[in-house]
Design an enzyme around this catalytic site. Structure first.
Site, short mmCIF file in Angstrom:
data_model
loop_
_atom_site.label_atom_id
_atom_site.label_comp_id
_atom_site.label_asym_id
_atom_site.label_seq_id
_atom_site.Cartn_x
_atom_site.Cartn_y
_atom_site.Cartn_z
N LYS A 8 2.17 -2.52 6.33
CA LYS A 8 2.54 -2.38 4.93
C LYS A 8 4.01 -1.97 4.78
O LYS A 8 4.65 -2.31 3.78
CB LYS A 8 1.61 -1.39 4.24
CG LYS A 8 0.17 -1.88 4.15
CD LYS A 8 0.07 -3.25 3.47
CE LYS A 8 -1.37 -3.71 3.30
NZ LYS A 8 -1.47 -5.02 2.60
N SER A 27 0.84 -1.19 0.00
CA SER A 27 0.00 0.00 0.00
C SER A 27 0.88 1.24 0.00
O SER A 27 1.99 1.23 0.54
CB SER A 27 -0.90 0.02 1.24
OG SER A 27 -1.56 1.25 1.39
N TYR A 35 -1.84 -0.08 10.60
CA TYR A 35 -2.00 -0.56 9.23
C TYR A 35 -0.79 -0.17 8.39
O TYR A 35 -0.24 -0.98 7.65
CB TYR A 35 -3.29 0.00 8.61
CG TYR A 35 -3.45 -0.35 7.15
CD1 TYR A 35 -3.84 -1.62 6.76
CD2 TYR A 35 -3.22 0.60 6.16
CE1 TYR A 35 -3.99 -1.95 5.41
CE2 TYR A 35 -3.37 0.29 4.82
CZ TYR A 35 -3.75 -0.98 4.45
OH TYR A 35 -3.88 -1.30 3.11
#
Length: 246
Positions: free
Chosen positions: A159, A141, A155
């Site tokens: 990534k 991402s 999060y």
């Protein structure tokens, strides 16, 4: 069409969204495709039936990526069914947005388990069956390079871990002729982040092309990396974000 004829691919989290688009595209290129799913058997069956209706071969395996043993078993079932494994697409992922004080340890562990530990387990199992020309393609991402919103820290950290693993594995596996790359989508129209969802209005204003991406656009980049034209690309971090991070 046909760049992956005779190849076998496994796409984790392939029952919907970006994963389903990737599975369909790799099948269109001639690969036999296995997908994993955690909680969407009907959607997984739809992907398989669509591929088979178009003349391809497909398999759906129930495997929550938080369960390392289930992920390893999915690799084994893929090889047992199709006889080999050439391409692994680590697509399965989860996202939770929460303030530091509000994110529970259980949610933290779930993010790490699916986005990092499951990816590690799948890759470790897959490379045991890969030879020259093998492909590992991680779906990371743009968040690994910066959190766009408050509450994205963990999060984004998962990534960033994917990006780090990609670099290291590219070095580890390069001598064996196996490439490892990281595809980094920006906002893509999926169930997780729909183009008409609560985040969309703010995001579109930051995207250079002023729109969300489509799963098929991400799938095209994955197909390139999986095919013969991507053979000299490894350790790369390829953004497909409409200019969000330009």
């Amino acid at each position: 069409m046909g760049t992956l004829k005779g190849k076998v691919a496994l796409v984790t989290g392939g029952s919907r969204g970006i994963g389903a688009a990737i599975a369909r595209r790799l099948a269109h290129e001639g690969a036999a495709v296995a997908i994993t799913y955690a909680a969407s058997p009907v959607k997984a069956a739809e992907v398989v039936h669509g591929i088979e209706a178009a003349g391809g071969r497909a398999l759906a395996v129930r495997a929550d990526s938080a369960d390392a043993e289930a992920v390893r078993s999915a690799v084994v079932q893929t090889v047992k069914t199709f006889g080999r494994l050439d391409v692994l697409v680590n697509n399965a992922g989860v996202a939770t947005l929460a303030a530091l004080e509000e994110l529970s340890l259980a949610e933290f562990d779930r993010l790490m388990a699916v986005n990092v530990r499951g990816l590690f387990a799948a890759t470790q199992a897959a490379v045991r069956h890969m030879g020259e020309g093998g492909r590992i393609i991680n779906i990371g991402s743009t968040s690994s390079d910066g959190a766009l919103f408050p509450g994205m820290a963990v999060y984004a950290a998962t990534k960033a871990a994917v990006a780090g693993l990609t670099r290291g594995w590219a070095r580890d596996l390069g001598p064996r002729g196996i490439t490892v790359n990281n595809v980094q989508p920006g906002p893509v129209d999926t169930d997780m982040n729909p183009a008409d969802g609560p985040l969309a209005a703010g995001l579109k204003g930051q995207i250079a092309v002023q729109r969300y991406g489509q799963g098929d656009e991400v799938a095209s980049m994955v197909a390139y990396l999986a095919g013969p034209e991507g053979a000299f690309v490894t350790g790369a971090h390829l953004k497909i974000d409409g200019g969000l991070t330009a």
